[in-house]
Design a protein around this motif. Structure first.
Motif, PDB file in Angstrom:
ATOM      1  N   PHE B 192      28.184  47.914  40.127  1.00 36.06           N
ATOM      2  CA  PHE B 192      29.176  47.185  40.926  1.00 36.06           C
ATOM      3  C   PHE B 192      28.515  46.023  41.676  1.00 36.06           C
ATOM      4  O   PHE B 192      29.028  44.908  41.694  1.00 36.06           O
ATOM      5  CB  PHE B 192      29.843  48.130  41.919  1.00 36.06           C
ATOM      6  N   GLY B 193      27.358  46.308  42.277  1.00 40.85           N
ATOM      7  CA  GLY B 193      26.719  45.303  43.131  1.00 40.85           C
ATOM      8  C   GLY B 193      26.292  44.047  42.401  1.00 40.85           C
ATOM      9  O   GLY B 193      26.127  42.998  43.001  1.00 40.85           O
ATOM     10  N   SER B 194      26.137  44.140  41.065  1.00 42.47           N
ATOM     11  CA  SER B 194      25.630  42.989  40.321  1.00 42.47           C
ATOM     12  C   SER B 194      26.741  42.072  39.814  1.00 42.47           C
ATOM     13  O   SER B 194      26.466  41.072  39.182  1.00 42.47           O
ATOM     14  CB  SER B 194      24.809  43.482  39.122  1.00 42.47           C
ATOM     15  N   VAL B 195      28.001  42.427  40.065  1.00 42.02           N
ATOM     16  CA  VAL B 195      29.108  41.588  39.565  1.00 42.02           C
ATOM     17  C   VAL B 195      29.310  40.409  40.514  1.00 42.02           C
ATOM     18  O   VAL B 195      29.951  40.530  41.548  1.00 42.02           O
ATOM     19  CB  VAL B 195      30.402  42.415  39.426  1.00 42.02           C
ATOM     20  N   LYS B 196      28.747  39.265  40.159  1.00 43.11           N
ATOM     21  CA  LYS B 196      28.813  38.127  41.070  1.00 43.11           C
ATOM     22  C   LYS B 196      30.216  37.553  41.166  1.00 43.11           C
ATOM     23  O   LYS B 196      30.547  36.877  42.128  1.00 43.11           O
ATOM     24  CB  LYS B 196      27.813  37.051  40.653  1.00 43.11           C
TER      25      LYS B 196
ATOM     26  N   ALA C 175      33.479  41.212  34.865  1.00 43.83           N
ATOM     27  CA  ALA C 175      32.392  40.273  35.143  1.00 43.83           C
ATOM     28  C   ALA C 175      32.828  38.817  35.026  1.00 43.83           C
ATOM     29  O   ALA C 175      32.169  37.931  35.551  1.00 43.83           O
ATOM     30  CB  ALA C 175      31.225  40.536  34.192  1.00 43.83           C
ATOM     31  N   CYS C 176      33.948  38.556  34.337  1.00 45.42           N
ATOM     32  CA  CYS C 176      34.381  37.159  34.152  1.00 45.42           C
ATOM     33  C   CYS C 176      35.011  36.641  35.436  1.00 45.42           C
ATOM     34  O   CYS C 176      36.003  37.180  35.900  1.00 45.42           O
ATOM     35  CB  CYS C 176      35.384  37.055  33.010  1.00 45.42           C
ATOM     36  N   PRO C 177      34.438  35.578  36.025  1.00 50.31           N
ATOM     37  CA  PRO C 177      34.982  35.071  37.282  1.00 50.31           C
ATOM     38  C   PRO C 177      36.291  34.299  37.102  1.00 50.31           C
ATOM     39  O   PRO C 177      36.924  33.947  38.075  1.00 50.31           O
ATOM     40  CB  PRO C 177      33.897  34.116  37.786  1.00 50.31           C
ATOM     41  N   TYR C 178      36.664  34.034  35.848  1.00 53.12           N
ATOM     42  CA  TYR C 178      37.802  33.149  35.593  1.00 53.12           C
ATOM     43  C   TYR C 178      39.041  33.893  35.109  1.00 53.12           C
ATOM     44  O   TYR C 178      40.060  33.276  34.816  1.00 53.12           O
ATOM     45  CB  TYR C 178      37.393  32.084  34.574  1.00 53.12           C
ATOM     46  N   GLY C 179      38.945  35.199  34.963  1.00 52.09           N
ATOM     47  CA  GLY C 179      40.097  35.976  34.476  1.00 52.09           C
ATOM     48  C   GLY C 179      40.471  35.609  33.060  1.00 52.09           C
ATOM     49  O   GLY C 179      41.640  35.682  32.675  1.00 52.09           O
ATOM     50  N   ALA C 180      39.479  35.200  32.252  1.00 48.92           N
ATOM     51  CA  ALA C 180      39.792  34.699  30.916  1.00 48.92           C
ATOM     52  C   ALA C 180      39.907  35.807  29.877  1.00 48.92           C
ATOM     53  O   ALA C 180      40.342  35.559  28.767  1.00 48.92           O
ATOM     54  CB  ALA C 180      38.720  33.703  30.471  1.00 48.92           C
ATOM     55  N   ARG C 181      39.516  37.027  30.243  1.00 45.68           N
ATOM     56  CA  ARG C 181      39.542  38.118  29.263  1.00 45.68           C
ATOM     57  C   ARG C 181      40.632  39.116  29.590  1.00 45.68           C
ATOM     58  O   ARG C 181      41.002  39.295  30.746  1.00 45.68           O
ATOM     59  CB  ARG C 181      38.190  38.847  29.266  1.00 45.68           C
TER      60      ARG C 181
END
Lengths: 242, 397, 261
Positions: B192-196, C175-181
Motif C-alpha cells: 500500500f505504502g508504495s502506491v504513489k 497504481a495508475c494515477p490517471y484512472g486509465a485502467r
C-alpha cells in the motif's frame, strides 16, 4: 563430529523440495515461462485484432467526387467515418455492407448544439429553436456545409458571445454598434475579419463624463484606468463584471 | 454484460459526490483485501510474541509460547485464501510463482510467504515439538502414533546432546524469525505504502504502522485464546502471564497510536494538494470507522482500561474481565484500521475532486459471508493443530 | 541500455531482501526467463514493420476539443469496450471554472439520473473539454507493480496488457494515477487504451484520432522529425498530467488548464 540427526532429516526434506522445483522448471512449457515466447504470442494476438474503422484514405478510391467537395469545405478536417461510423466491412464488400448514414436531426447537434464549453467561433445552434423538426440535411449539405443563405444574425456563428451579451448591460446594443463586418466576412469568416474598437476614445463616446449619452455609467476618460485600454479590465460583452 | 454488475454500478454512480474518473466507479479491492492484511497481521504479531520468550527470555509469558506458534501457523495457512478468492482469474494464481515480475512488490509474495512458512514457522515448530513427538509416538496407538512419527520426520534421537541442539536451533531460528515476521507484514504495508498515485496509502510510515498494529492484534489474539482455552481445559489462568501479556499489549498500543498520530499530524502539517479530499474523506466516509471504532473504541478505551488496571490493585476476576473487554475492542479497532486503509484509500478519486461509495456484497464471492468464513477458518485450523500438537502436554520421558 | 540496467537494479533491490533460501531456488526458475526476454523482445509479424524505428505518443490540443464524444464512441466500437457507461479506454471531461473559482467537472455522456450539476452561464468564468486516455507513460507505475509480468511497454512506446496472463489482482488499476485502467467485465482482466496498436502497426491512426472532427488529437511518432506530433510539440507550449509523479507521460497537452488533474 557426528552430524546431528535433525540436520539429516531436514536435508531430506530440503532435497525433495529442491528436486520438486527443478522438476517443475523442466516440465513447465516455454510458452508459460519464457518471456520472449509469451510476449511474442501476446503481441501477435494484439495485432490480429479486427480493424473496424477503415481509415480515411481508402474511401477516396471510390468516392472521389465526395472527397473533392468535402476537402474544400468546412468539414475538410472530418474523416468520413466520423459521421458514417466504422466502415471496414464496407471496404471489403461494398455492395453487401452499407455504412451508416446519419439523416436524423439528432446527429448533427452532437457537435453543433450550443455548449458554453465549446471553443469560441465554433458554429453552434440551439436545436430547439433552429428550424425545429426539419432534418439538418434538408438545408445543409454535410459534405459542404454552409448556411443556405448568408446568416442575418451574428449569433448564428457567435452563439457564445451572443448569449453572454444577452444577459449583460449591453444586451440592447447591436453587434454593429462596436464592430463593422465586411460582407465578405460572411463567406470567408477567418480571412476577412470584422473590426474591433482600438482605443479608449471609442468607449469614451458613451462612458466619458462629458458624453451626451444619458443612461451609460460615466467615468473621467482622461484619468480613469491610467494607461490601460478599457477592455483590459472590462469585458465589453459582459461589462460590469471583471 | 452481467446485469447485477451493471445495476450495482448504476446505483453507485448516483452515490458519487463531486467528480471521479469514470473508471473509478467500481471499487476494486473489496472486503477480502481487508481480511488479508488483518490475518497476516495476526500471524506476525503472534510470532513476535513467541519470539519474546526465546530471545528475551520473557519467562512470564512462557505458557503462551507454543500456543502463539500454533496460532501463527493456523492464520498463516489461511492468509493467502482471501487473495486467491479475490483474483478475477483465480486459476492463474500459479503465475505469481512461475513468472514473478521482479519489479513488483506484490510478486515477492511467493518468496516471502514460502520463506516464512517453511524457513521459519514450520522449522521452529518442528524443533520445538520434535522430542515430544518422538515420545508421544512411542506411547500412542495407531493412527496418532503414525501421525506423530511422520511429523517428527521419523526421528528417534532424544539424547541430551540432541535436545541441546534443538534448543540452539530454536534460538537461531527465532533470531532470523523476528526480521522475517517484520518482513512478512512490513511487506504487506509496503504494497500500500508504495502506491504513489494514492496519497492515502503512499507513505513511508505505512509498513511500520502495519507492523506495530500487527503486534498489537497478535498479542491481543493470543491473550484471547489463552483466556478461552485454559478454563475450557479446567486449569487456572496464570495471572502473572496474563498481566505481563497485558503489559506488552499496553506498550504496543502506545507505540502504534503514536505512529498513527505522527502520520496524521505529518499529513496535516505538510498540507499537500490531497489534504482537502482526504479531510472530506475522513469527515464524511470514515468518521464512524476511523474516529469512533478505530481510535475511540479500538485504542483510547483499551488504553484507559489498561491504565486503570495498572493504577488500581484490582481483583484477579475483575482484571480478567477488563482485559477481555480490552482485547475484544482492540481486535475490532485493528480490523477497522485495515478497513480504513484498504477501503478508505479507494473511496476518493485520484482526481482529488470527489468521493465514491463501497457497497459490500453479502453473498457473492467477494461478499460479507466469504469474509466471515475466512475469518472463522483459522480457528478451525487451530483446533486441529491443538488436537495434533497439544501445546500444554509435555511428554513424560 | 540504461533502462535495462535500472530494471535489473530495481529487481535486485527488491529481490535480495525477499530472497532467502526459497527465493534463491525460485530465482533459478525465474531468472533465465526474465533474462532471455530482455535481450530480444517480441517482433510483431507485420511485414515491413520494425518497432525499434518508432516511438509513439499523442498530442491533445485542448482549445480544439468540442466535447462531441465521437472519440469515445469510436474507441468503444473499435476495441470491444463495454457499451455500458462505466468502462472507458478514453473519455472526455468537461470543466467549468466558476466565478467564485470553484470547479465543476463531469464526464461527457456520463450523466447521473437524479441530479444534474448545471452551472448557470452567468456564473462561469471559463470552461473547456479535456480528452483523457492512457498516457502510455515512459515510466509506467502499472507495469512496475504487475506481479505476473502481464503488462509491459513495447519498444515502440505503447503500454499493453496480455489478457491471457493477467490474473485480475487489479494492483495496476490502483497504481495508475490517471484512472486509465478498468477490469473488463467479460474477460475479467485489466484493460486499457493500446493506442490502437493493431491499427498503428498497419499504418492506420488510432480510432479516436481518426474520427476527431476538429483534429484536437494528434497521433505521431516521436522518432520521426516529420511527424505531426513533433511539429505539434515544436509549435506549442506543452504540459503533461501529474508530472510530479515522474510517470513521464507520452500524451502531451497544449493549452492545459492548471485545474486539470
Amino acid at each position: 563430529m557426528r552430524i546431528p540427526e535433525q540436520i539429516r532429516r531436514l536435508s531430506v526434506v530440503v532435497l525433495i523440495i529442491v528436486a520438486g522445483l527443478l522438476l517443475t522448471r523442466y516440465l513447465v512449457p516455454a510458452s508459460l515461462v519464457k518471456q520472449r515466447v509469451y510476449r511474442a504470442a501476446s503481441v501477435k494476438r494484439e495485432i490480429a485484432r479486427e480493424v473496424r474503422y477503415a481509415g480515411g484514405s481508402i474511401c477516396i478510391n471510390c468516392h472521389e467526387e465526395v472527397n473533392e467537395q468535402k476537402k474544400k469545405g468546412y468539414h475538410k478536417t472530418l474523416a468520413c467515418e466520423t459521421c458514417h461510423g466504422p466502415s471496414a466491412k464496407h471496404t471489403e464488400d461494398p455492395s453487401a455492407v452499407k455504412p451508416f448514414a446519419p439523416r436524423e436531426r439528432k446527429f448533427c447537434p452532437l457537435c453543433h448544439e450550443y455548449n458554453p464549453s465549446r471553443p469560441t467561433g465554433f458554429p453552434q445552434i440551439t436545436a430547439t429553436a433552429h428550424n425545429p423538426l426539419k432534418p439538418c440535411i434538408t438545408c445543409h449539405n454535410p459534405h459542404d456545409p454552409v448556411p443556405p443563405q448568408v446568416p442575418r444574425e451574428c449569433s448564428a456563428c457567435h452563439a457564445e458571445i451572443a448569449r453572454t451579451k444577452a444577459l449583460s448591460r449591453h444586451a440592447l446594443l447591436e453587434c454593429t454598434t462596436c464592430h463593422t463586418a465586411p460582407p465578405k466576412h460572411k463567406q470567408i469568416p477567418r480571412s476577412v475579419r470584422p473590426t474591433k474598437p482600438e482605443s479608449r476614445e471609442f468607449c469614451a463616446k458613451c462612458h466619458d463624463k462629458g458624453s451626451p449619452q444619458k443612461t451609460a455609467p460615466k467615468v473621467d476618460a482622461a484619468t480613469h484606468g491610467e494607461r490601460y485600454l478599457c477592455w483590459e479590465c472590462h469585458y465589453p460583452h459582459m461589462p460590469g463584471e471583471a | 454484460m452481467n446485469e447485477g454488475l451493471r445495476e450495482r454500478l448504476g446505483e453507485m454512480l448516483e452515490q458519487v459526490s463531486g467528480f471521479i474518473y469514470p473508471n473509478e466507479i467500481e471499487i476494486h479491492w473489496s472486503i477480502l483485501i481487508v481480511v488479508y492484511p488483518y490475518l497476516t497481521g495476526l500471524v506476525a504479531g503472534a510470532f513476535i510474541l513467541a519470539s519474546l520468550v526465546k530471545v528475551f527470555n520473557a519467562e512470564d509469558v512462557r505458557p503462551t509460547y507454543r500456543l502463539s506458534l500454533l496460532t501463527a501457523l493456523a492464520f498463516l495457512l489461511i492468509a493467502p485464501l482471501p487473495l486467491q478468492f479475490h483474483l478475477a482469474q483465480p486459476l492463474r494464481a500459479y503465475e505469481i510463482f512461475l513468472t514473478p515480475n521482479l519489479t513488483s512488490d506484490m510478486a515477492m509474495f511467493g518468496f516471502v510467504y514460502a520463506w516464512y512458512l517453511m524457513g521459519v514457522l514450520l522449522l521452529e515448530l518442528w524443533f520445538e515439538y520434535r522430542r515430544d513427538l518422538v515420545v508421544w509416538a512411542r506411547q500412542e496407538a495407531f493412527p496418532m502414533s503414525f501421525i506423530h512419527r511422520a511429523l517428527s520426520l521419523f526421528s528417534t534421537d532424544t539424547s541430551e546432546p540432541a535436545l541441546a541442539f534443538d534448543r540452539k536451533a530454536i534460538k537461531v531460528i527465532t533470531v532470523i524469525g523476528i526480521p522475517s515476521a517484520f518482513l512478512l507484514h512490513g511487506y504487506v504495508g509496503f504494497i500500500f505504502g508504495s502506491v504513489k498515485a494514492n496519497p492515502w496509502w503512499g507513505s513511508v510510515l505505512m509498513p511500520i504502522v502495519f507492523l506495530m498494529s500487527a503486534i498489537v492484534s497478535g498479542i491481543a489474539l493470543v491473550m484471547f485464546l489463552y483466556m478461552i482455552l485454559t478454563p475450557l481445559r479446567g486449569e487456572p489462568i496464570d495471572m502473572r502471564c496474563l498481566d505481563k501479556l497485558a503489559s506488552y499489549l499496553f506498550y504496543a498500543v502506545i507505540v502504534d497510536f503514536s505512529l498513527e498520530a505522527l502520520d496524521f499530524i505529518h499529513r496535516l502539517y505538510q498540507s499537500e494538494e490531497s489534504i482537502h479530499i482526504l479531510g472530506t474523506l475522513i469527515a464524511n466516509k470514515l468518521f464512524m470507522s476511523l474516529f469512533v471504532i478505530q481510535i475511540l473504541l479500538g485504542m483510547l478505551l483499551p488504553v484507559a482500561i489498561m491504565v486503570a488496571v495498572k493504577s488500581f490493585s484490582l481483583s484477579a476476576e475483575l482484571r480478567k474481565l477488563l482485559y477481555f473487554t480490552a482485547i475484544i475492542l482492540i481486535q475490532l479497532g485493528i480490523f477497522a484500521t485495515r478497513w480504513n486503509v484498504v477501503i478508505g484509500g479507494q473511496l476518493f478519486s485520484k482526481s482529488f475532486r470527489g468521493l465514491t461509495t463501497y457497497k459490500m456484497e453479502v453473498v457473492g464471492i467477494e461478499g460479507l459471508i466469504t469474509a466471515l468464513v475466512l475469518l472463522a477458518l483459522p480457528f478451525v485450523v487451530l483446533l486441529i493443530l491443538l488436537k495434533v500438537l497439544p501445546p500444554w502436554r509435555k511428554a513424560e520421558a | 541500455m540504461d533502462q535495462d540496467k535500472r530494471d535489473l537494479l530495481k529487481g535486485l533491490i527488491l529481490f535480495i531482501p525477499a530472497g532467502g533460501v526459497i527465493g534463491a531456488l525460485a530465482k533459478a526458475v525465474a531468472a533465465p526467463a526474465a533474462a532471455a526476454g530482455k535481450e530480444a523482445s517480441a517482433r510483431p509479424e507485420t511485414p515491413g514493420y520494425d518497432p525499434t524505428n518508432h516511438y509513439y505518443g499523442m498530442g491533445i490540443e485542448v482549445g480544439k476539443c468540442i466535447g462531441c464524444n465521437r472519440c469515445v464512441e469510436a474507441c468503444k466500437q473499435e476495441n470491444d469496450v463495454p457499451r455500458e457507461p462505466f468502462f472507458f479506454r478514453t473519455w472526455v471531461e468537461r470543466y467549468v471554472i466558476k466565478k467564485d473559482r470553484s470547479v465543476v467537472v463531469e464526464t461527457v455522456g456520463l450523466k447521473k439520473e437524479k441530479r444534474k450539476e448545471v452551472v448557470d452561464q452567468e456564473d462561469t468564468l471559463r470552461s473547456f473539454f479535456i480528452p483523457k486516455l492512457c498516457n502510455h507513460c515512459a515510466n509506467p507505475p502499472c507495469v512496475q507493480v504487475c506481479p505476473v509480468d502481464a503488462t509491459w511497454s513495447t519498444e515502440d512506446g505503447a503500454v499493453l496488457v496480455d489478457k491471457n496472463r493477467c490474473i485480475g489482482c487489479r494492483y495496476c488499476i490502483q497504481a495508475c494515477p490517471y484512472g486509465a485502467r478498468y477490469l473488463h467485465p467479460e474477460t475479467r482482466t485489466a484493460d486499457k487504451c493500446t493506442f490502437c496498436y493493431h491499427r498503428v502497426v498497419k499504418g492506420l491512426l488510432p480510432a479516436c484520432v481518426e474520427v476527431c472532427p476538429t483534429q484536437a488529437r494528434i497521433f505521431g511518432d516521436l522518432k520521426s522529425q516529420a511527424s505531426r506530433l513533433v511539429r505539434f510539440e515544436r509549435m506549442n507550449k506543452i504540459h503533461v498530467l501529474k508530472p510530479d509523479l515522474n510517470t513521464q507521460p507520452k500524451v502531451y497537452y497544449s493549452g492545459l488548464d492548471g485545474e486539470v488533474r
